[in-house]
Design an enzyme around this catalytic site. Structure first.
Site, PDB file in Angstrom:
ATOM      1  CD1 TRP A   1       0.683  -0.642   3.034  1.00  0.00           C
ATOM      2  CD2 TRP A   1      -0.516   1.171   3.493  1.00  0.00           C
ATOM      3  NE1 TRP A   1       1.060  -0.198   4.270  1.00  0.00           N
ATOM      4  CE2 TRP A   1       0.344   0.917   4.584  1.00  0.00           C
ATOM      5  CE3 TRP A   1      -1.374   2.263   3.560  1.00  0.00           C
ATOM      6  CZ2 TRP A   1       0.375   1.714   5.725  1.00  0.00           C
ATOM      7  CZ3 TRP A   1      -1.350   3.056   4.704  1.00  0.00           C
ATOM      8  CH2 TRP A   1      -0.482   2.785   5.766  1.00  0.00           C
ATOM      9  CG  ASP A   2       4.627   0.707   1.812  1.00  0.00           C
ATOM     10  OD1 ASP A   2       3.626   0.084   2.195  1.00  0.00           O
ATOM     11  OD2 ASP A   2       5.757   0.504   2.269  1.00  0.00           O
TER      12      ASP A   2
ATOM     13  CD  GLU B   1       2.446  -4.143   8.627  1.00  0.00           C
ATOM     14  OE1 GLU B   1       3.611  -4.008   9.024  1.00  0.00           O
ATOM     15  OE2 GLU B   1       2.145  -4.336   7.434  1.00  0.00           O
TER      16      GLU B   1
ATOM     17  CD  GLN C   1       2.286   2.653  10.077  1.00  0.00           C
ATOM     18  OE1 GLN C   1       2.551   3.762   9.676  1.00  0.00           O
ATOM     19  NE2 GLN C   1       2.373   1.581   9.325  1.00  0.00           N
TER      20      GLN C   1
END
Lengths: 747, 747
Positions: B317-318, B459, B575
């Site tokens: 997705w980055d 994650e 994150q």
């Protein structure tokens, strides 16, 4: 002649008396549980009178739930009123150190016995013990202790209430007050969190202090004790004293034995041809009965009964699926009160549902006196890392809710107890249906309802979707709720109106139950293989056998299950949910399906639960695999006697009597091999005996009528009680008979 | 004057030239990545010519996906055409053992440099290296190697293609065939599973074999090399030879530098006042550009680009959230081709959806050339037990699907590229909407759609429900799909009819998207605290800080995340998803909400992902916390230069350039501090510079128009390109300006 059962363990040829010779500290947890005296109110472990908490002495008292360590709510263990020790030359005569020891349990009267022989200098000293928990006065324990010497010896006799207490999780009675009046000793304490006062009283009759025993003489100490809590009466101490002093040992023994005779008359099954099976079955019946609080409808059947504090003295789904059905054809009033217990604790189940964001009632995974969830979030420890493991038994193993409802349906099928349905069953069914409706999730794309994030009976595979057992049970419970609603609408409109009003039931809720019932995803047998997948994706897991998985253990004490255990990524199950389904919903699947799935799942099952073999045995009988069923029977009947289960898993003590295995053993004997079932308004009997059994006989109590079934070879004989007020309709291997009171018919 | 950046690391005052002194084996993985030469077709690590596979030399070639170990599909590393070694007295002159070593990267032209000085007997020998990957001919690598001696010395010069290959997961080219004609060496091999032929050719100009260097003299070896695969041409070997021999070093260098000048003109941002920030930003822009296959719309942007094989040369997705937006205002055609890549790989995403039982297209978590899922089920190892960990990145981290769609919406907002919407965007949006509709589950009881069993950007917390970031992204993607359908209905009915027919879209599907859009459970700010819960139940987790969680590690290499890591039962995030949400959907929440959540989540974030600081920085700018944003900027810009991330986690090699951090750094500089955004048909500029920055200047390419923004203190100057064919409408701090071609306006 004694019959060998296992190392040091024998029974008599009649299959009533269990005897264990020698003293093995490794068996002390199991032996104390196996030879438990109990009566559904209290349990007193099969230890000798001089023992203390380090040897797992415990008097477990029902209805004394307390949380002492901030984590575990469990039953309280009380001070020990039966402590007796003889000290000679500064040494206590102890079974532990005696060169010859024998303990026993007479199942017929629930009487524990012990005999150990020691030598002090020139004297040979023999201690003998006899003890029972009264089946007549449930608060009472009685013990006779005898010391005999073949040479004169002076002993210091210490008989008192021992206030050293073995407790699994914290001190429940931190301050025990000891007192004595002329005749009775008392010990009282109050549980630390729940504030229950527990009083123990003991009347000790016999010489204490320094006593000289002449050569060939003896000393006898008779203790009659009682336990009462403030949940029983306002002044438990006075009540305990009163009961302890009300009668002597012999009088108590006679009354208790008389009551045991009645109990056995209702439930005793005789097996001809195999004494080990006979005694295993009686052992199971005994423990299933004494773990059950038959005297009340307020308390659960504990997964370890009252044999110790493990499993918190609380009910699991085992209660409905394993324990309760063993009473359906013997003492159906006990089955009823077990279900009434669920009704009485509905508020706790409602609180659990609300806390987790659901509607209705979600029964606790571990259910005590209030029905609130007792199962902590964390209880296992990863032995490899020392880290706690968060298991989701409490929130994901939701099949307990439909399991209770399907057992209500079964209870009604057997008993036809419409009053129960109206007074309790309907509310239970409706509240569970509400929960289920709020639990399922609809997949608009496929037009089906899913059960997501489950833990099935196979507890090693958590976080699964559409578990076959669970989904089918959910559908069955919803169908029953809908049928019940229709039945009450037709037959009991006033009661329904009252209930509807009381629980605020809206008509569209019942429509919702119908919709979910009709569109539930129900895993079906594969067209080619007949296999039902245990849950979505199960067949994609690694297909290995239990031995291979076992070989991967880094530590023998590892937990095999979720999230990281050796079984998780494999098809190896603790117990296979599909076999459970084929047992509980036998009618829903054909014989070919039953056979295919038994043959597939059994070799992949590690039988890591003591619940497993009974389920396998029932399905094996159904597909005609009688010898394999017999093997399952032996494994489930002997699990405690042979001590084949672990006492500690992942750092948690789980010792004690496996009461579900006891109930399962009874069901497998009577409903499995004995072929007893019900079909509408008649009993059905279709037995298949193991080759080793030349005969089987069991009593049946059914809709107010009593009978006894005797199977010998191919012959089946039905004898109806004289006291019956009507004929009994029985279909024996499909042939219908009406058996008049006092008559005997053969099928 | 050189400016210190970190241990041994400096740059020039202009912020273009990075220099590293000394040779630290612990930094060799990072240094080789940092000083990479690349061009989106190939990557050649910043190692010295005499090094081999044990020192992480690698030539990574795009579009050569291959699975050699049965588990990992990754890009192929090719034989090394730039190998040059000088042997004196049996000893190879090596940077590793040289007393003085310096390596460098000139970002302006992407030129790697190395210089190391050794002493052999009386002679001082200096090796100098210059190397680049051509930005002009993407198949070409060129290197000039020089050896100087201050005393006469005889060296054995070995310049060839080294067929020893460093590969992470298996040998992709098991049989490399080496050949040579008069002028060119070649090495060819075929990938073991995918059958891609990879050819490397090298023209080596200069003396090899035994060479005597006079005192004060030098030898020069110039290598021009080329790499071609059978995915490029039918005869890759011939093509590689042709390109290797087509031009010499200087000619290649000139052409490449010219192309780099164009690239920098489009993207170079200048920072005044802080050289370290300047060079960190250029380093990020450089790597974000060379990791991107700008020459094609068939290939993804790798999470580690072409700096090594880690992360499989594949997109996460980055790609959409971090890399792509850095091109939106510089080279929007690259943003477009990145999205076209998703369109070209739709079939792979459709296969993944179908395999997992969904409809539509579910983008791979790790997406290579076909769009099929490359992410294995198992990749981490529990360092405490050696057991594999099953993570669910591939099936539960489904936010990648809506993330791509929301980035299509962003791309259209910026570019207004209606053609893209019609040709590619609509199909992408519709197929993702189909997937989402089949993924969500309806709770009839509450009347809401849930996303169940998710893994969000954080994650470490797997298996969560109703993750705030994911649910909001799902809703936004569905809303966009519905709007797109309405827009095509109105404006492009023929194209819609064709698409509808081709993908079999039914009208009721669009109604379904609307319904889910309107009833999606969307976690909202709390009325009292303004806090958005990261996922259902997050606030019930243990509230501790990262340091406390770190102190619980038994092994520093432990994976912190699901299922059993130290962070799982806590609110400590890798994150925080809510900060991600506040960045990606900034308009949906007020400043108070942004502030409250930033302040809550930031201290609980371990910044365990290199994606974390950019997101925090963007939200910090938005709430006016500019100095904290500056700190986030430095951490994201310097992650690779200072080697602050782990190269190995849970046993898996994850070294290489963090290309997402590079894209995030650029966005934080230009769209964050530089305040560049778009609002309908005008650009908006609302800058807030860190105190240390006296000025910031960046180029903008927008809807065919070019301009440059210069911010100095409070002054903002907009200069429009002379070549523009229209005025640019810009709102500077809310004041609208029209800047004519060639004009400069101040805001």
């Amino acid at each position: 002649m004694s019959v060998p059962l296992g190392p040091g363990l024998t029974c008599d040829e009649a299959g009533w008396l269990l005897v264990e010779r020698g003293w093995d500290p490794d068996r002390s947890v199991a032996a104390g549980s196996n030879f438990l005296c109990g009566n559904g109110y209290l349990g007193y472990r099969g230890t000798t009178p001089e023992q203390g908490p380090d040897e797992f002495v415990a008097l477990v008292v029902s209805d004394t739930y307390d949380c002492a360590d901030g984590h575990w709510r469990e039953l309280t263990t009380a001070p020990n009123p039966l402590f007796v020790a003889a000290v000679v030359d500064g040494e206590t005569l102890a079974a532990r150190s005696a060169p010859e020891v024998e303990t026993s349990l007479d199942l017929r009267t629930g009487t524990f016995g012990a005999r150990f022989r020691s030598r002090v200098d020139e004297a040979e000293l023999v201690v003998e013990v006899e003890r029972f928990a009264s089946a007549d006065d449930l608060h009472v324990l009685a013990q006779r202790w005898t010391l005999r010497a073949d040479a004169e010896v002076t002993v210091e006799v210490d008989a008192r209430i021992d206030d050293r207490i073995w407790s699994l999780n914290g001190e429940h009675l931190p301050d025990v007050h000891l007192a004595a009046d002329d005749t009775v000793l008392t010990a009282t304490g109050t549980t630390v969190e729940s504030g229950v006062e527990v009083a123990v009283a003991a009347r000790v009759v016999g010489p204490t202090g320094a006593v000289t025993v002449p050569a060939g003489g003896e000393i006898v100490i008779e203790t009659t004790a009682a336990v009462v809590s403030s949940n029983d009466v306002d002044d438990p101490s006075a009540e305990a004293r009163r009961r302890a002093g009300a009668a002597g040992y012999d009088e108590r023994a006679e009354a208790s034995a008389a009551r045991w005779a009645e109990i056995w008359a209702a439930m005793d099954v005789t097996v001809e041809g195999d004494v080990a099976d006979q005694v295993g079955l009686r052992f199971s019946a005994y423990h299933n009965r004494i773990c059950t609080p038959a005297h009340t409808d307020r308390l659960p059947i504990g997964a370890r009964g009252l044999s110790c504090q493990a499993y918190q003295g609380a009910a699991f789904w085992d209660q409905e699926v394993y324990n309760l059905p063993a009473f359906l054809f013997t003492e159906p009033e006990i089955a009823r009160s077990t279900l009434v217990y669920r009704h009485r604790t509905l508020d706790g189940a409602r609180r659990k549902a609300a806390r987790l964001g659901y509607d209705g009632a979600f029964f606790a995974w571990i259910s005590g006196d209030t029905g609130d969830e007792l199962c902590p979030d964390v209880f296992f420890t990863d032995v490899l890392t020392g880290r706690p493991i968060r298991n989701h038994f409490n929130d994901w193993q939701m099949h307990v809710a439909p399991d209770v409802v399907t057992m209500i349906e079964r209870y009604l099928d057997v008993t036809s107890d419409e009053r129960f349905l109206v007074d309790h069953g309907a509310e239970l069914a409706f509240e569970v249906a509400r929960f289920l409706h709020s639990f399922v999730r609809y997949d608009e794309w496929r037009g089906v309802y899913h059960c997501i994030r489950l833990l099935g009976p196979d507890e090693w595979h958590e976080n699964v979707d559409d578990n076959a057992f669970t989904n089918h049970q959910v559908r069955k419970a919803l169908a029953f709720a809908v049928e019940t609603h229709e039945r009450l609408t037709a037959d009991h409109p006033d009661a329904l109106a009252e209930l509807t009003d009381r629980i605020g039931l809206r008509p569209e809720e019942v429509d919702g139950w119908r919709r979910v019932r009709d569109r539930m995803l129900l895993p079906q047998p594969d067209d080619d293989t007949d296999l039902i997948e245990q849950f979505a994706g199960f067949f994609e897991l690694e297909d290995v056998r239990p031995d291979e998985v076992r070989s991967r253990l880094l530590d023998p004490g590892e937990y095999w299950g979720w999230p990281n255990g050796v079984a998780v990524a494999t098809q190896v199950s603790k117990q296979p949910d599909v076999v459970m389904l084929l047992w509980q919903q036998a009618d829903a699947f054909g014989d070919d399906v039953a056979r295919a799935n038994y043959e597939y799942y059994e070799p992949r099952c590690a039988h890591g639960s003591t619940l497993s073999h009974a389920a396998h045995g029932m399905v094996a009988v159904r597909i005609g695999e009688i010898e394999r069923a017999h093997d399952h029977f032996r494994r489930t009947a002997m699990v405690d006697l042979l001590n084949t289960a672990h006492a500690v898993v992942g750092g948690t003590f789980i010792g004690g009597i496996h009461t579900a295995a006891c109930g399962g053993t009874y069901q497998l004997a009577v409903n499995g091999f004995g072929g007893l079932d019900v079909d509408g308004d008649r009993l059905t009997i279709d037995p298949q005996l193991p080759a080793a059994w030349s005969g089987l006989s069991y009593p049946v109590r059914w809709r107010g009528l009593g009978l006894r079934v005797r199977i010998t070879g191919d012959a089946i004989e039905i004898t109806a009680d004289h006291a019956n007020d009507a004929s009994v309709r029985v279909a024996v291997r499909g042939v219908e008979l009406d058996v008049a009171p006092g008559a005997t018919a053969s099928g």
